[in-house]
Enzyme design. Structure first.
Site, PDB file in Angstrom:
ATOM      1  N   ASP A 234       0.866  -1.188   0.000  1.00 25.21           N
ATOM      2  CA  ASP A 234       0.000   0.000   0.000  1.00 25.21           C
ATOM      3  C   ASP A 234       0.897   1.231   0.000  1.00 25.21           C
ATOM      4  O   ASP A 234       2.136   1.112   0.052  1.00 25.21           O
ATOM      5  CB  ASP A 234      -0.961   0.006   1.204  1.00 25.21           C
ATOM      6  CG  ASP A 234      -2.265   0.768   0.889  1.00 25.21           C
ATOM      7  OD1 ASP A 234      -2.200   1.994   0.672  1.00 25.21           O
ATOM      8  OD2 ASP A 234      -3.335   0.144   0.857  1.00 25.21           O
ATOM      9  N   ASP A 254       3.914   2.581  -4.712  1.00 23.81           N
ATOM     10  CA  ASP A 254       2.807   2.956  -5.584  1.00 23.81           C
ATOM     11  C   ASP A 254       2.581   1.810  -6.565  1.00 23.81           C
ATOM     12  O   ASP A 254       3.452   1.510  -7.393  1.00 23.81           O
ATOM     13  CB  ASP A 254       3.192   4.247  -6.322  1.00 23.81           C
ATOM     14  CG  ASP A 254       2.108   4.714  -7.269  1.00 23.81           C
ATOM     15  OD1 ASP A 254       1.239   3.891  -7.641  1.00 23.81           O
ATOM     16  OD2 ASP A 254       2.123   5.895  -7.644  1.00 23.81           O
ATOM     17  N   LYS A 269      -8.751  -6.606  -3.603  1.00 21.93           N
ATOM     18  CA  LYS A 269     -10.074  -6.694  -2.980  1.00 21.93           C
ATOM     19  C   LYS A 269     -10.672  -5.301  -2.844  1.00 21.93           C
ATOM     20  O   LYS A 269     -10.102  -4.439  -2.155  1.00 21.93           O
ATOM     21  CB  LYS A 269      -9.939  -7.359  -1.606  1.00 21.93           C
ATOM     22  CG  LYS A 269     -11.222  -7.417  -0.821  1.00 21.93           C
ATOM     23  CD  LYS A 269     -11.082  -8.332   0.388  1.00 21.93           C
ATOM     24  CE  LYS A 269     -12.014  -7.944   1.493  1.00 21.93           C
ATOM     25  NZ  LYS A 269     -11.535  -6.828   2.305  1.00 21.93           N
ATOM     26  N   HIS A 273     -13.071  -1.055  -8.189  1.00 27.13           N
ATOM     27  CA  HIS A 273     -14.287  -0.257  -8.408  1.00 27.13           C
ATOM     28  C   HIS A 273     -14.081   1.229  -8.109  1.00 27.13           C
ATOM     29  O   HIS A 273     -14.886   2.061  -8.495  1.00 27.13           O
ATOM     30  CB  HIS A 273     -15.513  -0.847  -7.683  1.00 27.13           C
ATOM     31  CG  HIS A 273     -15.494  -0.754  -6.198  1.00 27.13           C
ATOM     32  ND1 HIS A 273     -16.615  -0.955  -5.432  1.00 27.13           N
ATOM     33  CD2 HIS A 273     -14.501  -0.493  -5.326  1.00 27.13           C
ATOM     34  CE1 HIS A 273     -16.319  -0.821  -4.161  1.00 27.13           C
ATOM     35  NE2 HIS A 273     -15.048  -0.547  -4.070  1.00 27.13           N
TER      36      HIS A 273
HETATM   37  C1  LIG Z   1     -10.554   0.751  -1.196  1.00 28.64           C
HETATM   38  S1  LIG Z   1      -9.081   0.642  -0.355  1.00 28.64           S
HETATM   39  C2  LIG Z   1      -8.647  -1.018  -0.467  1.00 28.64           C
HETATM   40  C3  LIG Z   1      -9.334  -1.903   0.394  1.00 28.64           C
HETATM   41  C4  LIG Z   1      -8.572  -3.129   0.814  1.00 28.64           C
HETATM   42  N1  LIG Z   1      -8.107  -3.904  -0.294  1.00 28.64           N
HETATM   43  C5  LIG Z   1      -9.516  -3.913   1.669  1.00 28.64           C
HETATM   44  O1  LIG Z   1     -10.194  -4.804   1.149  1.00 28.64           O
HETATM   45  O2  LIG Z   1      -9.627  -3.597   2.863  1.00 28.64           O
HETATM   46  C6  LIG Z   1      -7.922   1.277  -1.444  1.00 28.64           C
HETATM   47  C7  LIG Z   1      -6.511   1.169  -0.947  1.00 28.64           C
HETATM   48  O3  LIG Z   1      -5.657   1.416  -2.049  1.00 28.64           O
HETATM   49  C8  LIG Z   1      -4.549   2.145  -1.597  1.00 28.64           C
HETATM   50  N2  LIG Z   1      -3.947   2.797  -2.768  1.00 28.64           N
HETATM   51  C9  LIG Z   1      -4.461   3.807  -3.483  1.00 28.64           C
HETATM   52  N3  LIG Z   1      -3.652   4.129  -4.491  1.00 28.64           N
HETATM   53  C10 LIG Z   1      -2.588   3.283  -4.398  1.00 28.64           C
HETATM   54  C11 LIG Z   1      -1.402   3.109  -5.138  1.00 28.64           C
HETATM   55  N4  LIG Z   1      -1.158   3.882  -6.186  1.00 28.64           N
HETATM   56  N5  LIG Z   1      -0.528   2.165  -4.763  1.00 28.64           N
HETATM   57  C12 LIG Z   1      -0.777   1.371  -3.686  1.00 28.64           C
HETATM   58  N6  LIG Z   1      -1.904   1.485  -2.937  1.00 28.64           N
HETATM   59  C13 LIG Z   1      -2.781   2.429  -3.291  1.00 28.64           C
HETATM   60  C14 LIG Z   1      -5.135   3.103  -0.607  1.00 28.64           C
HETATM   61  O4  LIG Z   1      -4.151   3.616   0.252  1.00 28.64           O
HETATM   62  C15 LIG Z   1      -6.160   2.212   0.089  1.00 28.64           C
HETATM   63  O5  LIG Z   1      -5.601   1.579   1.198  1.00 28.64           O
END
Ligand SMILES: C[S@@+](CC[C@H](N)C(=O)[O-])C[C@H]1O[C@@H](n2cnc3c(N)ncnc32)[C@H](O)[C@@H]1O
Length: 368
Positions: A234, A254, A269, A273
């Site tokens: 993350d 990233d 997961k 979306h």
């Molecule tokens: C909707 S949440 C994910 C939910 C998680 N998979 C769960 O089921 O609990 C989106 C996650 O993507 C991470 N995120 C967003 N952009 C990202 C990137 N470019 N690289 C890595 N992580 C990223 C955010 O920090 C966040 O924790």
């Protein structure tokens, strides 16, 4: 603008009465949302739970320390919420008792129990002023000729994107609420996943949870399948606050740029979306590089909403509401099976299967 015709087919009497009732419902649904928000702000579900799972209006008002002269108003709020199945009511009249339903049970706060993730902050985030203002700006947003990638109405109005480092700069309280709400939302149903998809993690020796936040899902996987070596990828701002107890490994990076930690299975997961099709293809292509072939036991696990009218009007409406939520606040969308197929194939995967449909969501296995 098209020329206006001077004639119109007026509905018949029965249609007119129904149309007016539908007009009231659809114009006033926001009052159900705000009634739900009011219930959460007052702590009604938690209070009913504290009173043993059912309570009369006077008992509830006393427990909430509300002024006595609000009693008739409070009864009206509870009646609407019971009609919306937030609560259930028994024995109408003065002795009417309101009980928790499955919906209000997931709004009870302050209980520490396996598989209980209070959705209080989901309600507070989705009914917040910032979200509502963005929805309010929808028609203006449609008329604007915005360059691609098209920002969401939220982004266009507030000059910040949800769930990234610009949200706390917009409003730290909103950021905290939506993050807590998102975590609760995404953690709901992990036990169901294990019970319903017993073979999903069978034979998997290593797994990378891509965009796996603080690792709640990965930690649950390790608890259920201790032989799986789990890594969570993350952004640094999330990983920097993750627990350092060695249960899972954390990698800060990233996902669009860095090497996704290689594993037999990579999981996305409830990530895709939130993203546009272009960004989904980019992140899927990154995940592809991290897994071995299907023959070698490699797979990508995608858990996300699968839009399907056949789920019935209530579930389908919920999915469409979640699609509108994405449209107003993010660049993402909810997808049907054709959309998922196209994404997987465009990203260069050769095959996939739907392992299981779980309510509004589905579990996909995707192969090289
Ligand atoms: C909707 S949440 C994910 C939910 C998680 N998979 C769960 O089921 O609990 C989106 C996650 O993507 C991470 N995120 C967003 N952009 C990202 C990137 N470019 N690289 C890595 N992580 C990223 C955010 O920090 C966040 O924790």
């Amino acid at each position: 603008m098209a020329a206006q015709t001077q004639t119109i087919q007026v509905p018949n009497d029965a249609e007119l009465m129904q149309a007016q009732a539908d007009l009231w419902r659809h114009s006033l649904y926001y009052l159900t949302s705000m009634g739900l928000r009011c219930a959460v702000e007052l702590g009604i579900p938690t209070t009913i739970h504290g009173l043993g799972g059912a309570a009369t209006v006077p008992d509830l008002m006393a427990a909430l320390s509300l002024p006595e002269n609000k009693l008739p108003f409070f009864r009206r709020l509870m009646r609407v919420l019971a009609t919306a199945r937030v609560f259930a009511s028994a024995d109408g009249g003065e002795t009417e008792r309101f009980r928790l339903t499955p919906l209000s049970r997931i709004l009870v706060d302050g209980v520490v129990a396996d598989e209980h993730h209070s959705q209080r902050c989901f309600v507070l985030g989705t009914t917040s002023r910032h979200y509502v203002d963005a929805a309010f700006a929808l028609s203006e947003w449609f008329k604007k000729d915005l360059a691609s990638p098209v920002p969401s109405p939220f982004e266009d109005l507030h000059g910040a994107r949800l769930f990234d480092e610009s949200t706390p700069l917009l409003d730290p309280e909103l950021d905290a609420t939506v993050n807590e709400g998102l975590a609760a939302h995404d953690n709901l149903g992990i036990g169901t996943l294990f019970r319903e998809c017993r073979d999903l993690f069978k034979g998997v020796r290593s797994l990378t949870d891509c965009c796996g936040r603080h690792g709640a899902t990965a930690r649950a996987i390790v608890k259920a399948y201790p032989h799986i070596k789990c890594t969570v990828l993350d952004l640094p701002r999330l990983v920097d606050h993750a627990p350092r107890d060695g249960v899972v490994n954390y990698v800060a990076g990233d996902a669009f740029q860095c090497t996704i930690p290689p594993a037999q299975a990579v999981m996305l997961k409830l990530v895709l979306h939130h993203l546009s099709d272009d960004d989904c293809v980019k992140i899927l292509a990154q995940c592809k590089k991290a897994i071995p072939s299907r023959k070698e036991g490699g797979k990508l696990i995608v858990i996300d909403i699968l839009v399907e009218p056949s789920l019935g009007p209530v579930m389908f409406e919920a999915q469409l509401m979640m699609d509108m939520l994405m449209m107003v606040n993010t660049r993402g969308r909810q997808r049907n099976e054709n959309d998922w197929h196209d994404l997987f194939m465009t990203a260069g995967f050769s095959d996939y299967k739907i392992v299981k449909k779980l309510g509004a969501r589905a579990v996909f296995e995707v192969y090289l």
